[in-house]
Scaffold this active site. Structure first.
Site, PDB file in Angstrom:
ATOM      1  N   SER A   1       0.843  -1.190   0.000  1.00 27.42           N
ATOM      2  CA  SER A   1       0.000   0.000   0.000  1.00 27.42           C
ATOM      3  C   SER A   1       0.881   1.243   0.000  1.00 27.42           C
ATOM      4  CB  SER A   1      -0.897   0.021   1.246  1.00 27.42           C
ATOM      5  OG  SER A   1      -1.608   1.246   1.347  1.00 27.42           O
TER       6      SER A   1
ATOM      7  N   TYR B   1      -1.626  -0.766  10.347  1.00 22.53           N
ATOM      8  CA  TYR B   1      -1.728  -1.003   8.907  1.00 22.53           C
ATOM      9  C   TYR B   1      -0.460  -0.540   8.194  1.00 22.53           C
ATOM     10  CZ  TYR B   1      -3.852  -1.142   4.245  1.00 22.53           C
ATOM     11  OH  TYR B   1      -4.142  -1.434   2.925  1.00 22.53           O
TER      12      TYR B   1
END
Length: 240
Positions: A134, A147
């Site tokens: 990501s 995350y």
């Protein structure tokens, strides 16, 4: 391009993973979807006889071992692994529990380690592994520590594996999506699209095409890399 390959997509029943699974099917591959969403997985396999679903807890080593036992018994080989499974927990740092931290790290990072370790046993000499990371590995919003850490770890794992698996002729790359809208694309505003240099928000198919590119045998000179697919957003200077 027709891929007579066996492909495993983790977290492949929904969102980006579903688009990736269907993209490989369209290219003639056999695709195994490993996911905990039984309903979505069973619905997906109704669309094509070359799609297979295996209910898997990707955080659990024994569950992952059972998945690869199934693959080995049915096909005896694996050509492409897409480590896509991932979750996000938005939680202020002081409220983020250890269990929540572990859940994110184990789902997003540990699962990739477990699956890769098993996959290389079936790949022999040659194969492709793609980790879905990501842009959050490089830039953040508040309350996304677990995350961001998991995706940063995936990118580090990628280049480490690329070196370790080079003698086995396995390429290992990462893809870092930016804003990829998986559910309500038609509801996005003009402002949503125009803030991207590419003039649109991304779709799961953008990531699927990137996977096809990185796993193509003709592109096996690319390994250890992280491909950012974000419509140019990480290159855009923003003033507030």
């Amino acid at each position: 391009m027709v891929l007579k390959k066996v492909v495993l997509v983790t977290g492949g029943a929904n969102g980006i993973g579903k688009a990736v699974s269907l993209a490989y099917i369209e290219q003639g591959a056999t695709v195994i979807v490993a996911d905990r969403d039984q309903r979505a997985g069973e619905a997906l396999i109704q669309t094509n006889e070359q799609l297979f679903f295996f209910n898997t807890n990707l955080r659990d080593a024994q569950s992952v071992a059972s998945l690869f036992e199934f693959i080995n018994k049915k096909w005896g080989t694996l050509d492409i692994l897409i480590n896509n499974a991932g979750i996000m927990i938005n939680q202020p740092l002081l409220k983020l529990s250890i269990d929540e931290w572990d859940e994110v790290l184990e789902t997003n990072l540990r699962s990739a380690f477990l699956c890769t370790k098993e996959a290389v046993k079936l790949m022999g000499q040659g194969g492709a592994i793609i980790n879905i990371a990501s842009t959050r590995a490089f830039m953040s919003e508040a309350d996304t520590e677990s995350y961001a850490a998991s995706k940063g770890g995936l990118i580090a794992l990628t280049h480490s594996l690329a070196i370790s698996l080079s003698e086995q002729k396995i390429t290992v790359n990462a893809i870092s999506p930016g804003w990829i809208e998986t559910e309500r694309y038609d509801n996005l505003s003009e402002r949503d699209h125009n803030q991207h240099p590419a003039n649109r928000v991304g779709t799961p198919d953008d990531i699927a095409r990137a996977c096809l590119f990185l796993s193509a045998p003709a592109n096996n000179f690319i390994t250890g890399e992280n491909l950012i697919v974000d419509g140019g957003m990480t290159k855009k200077m923003i003033y507030q």
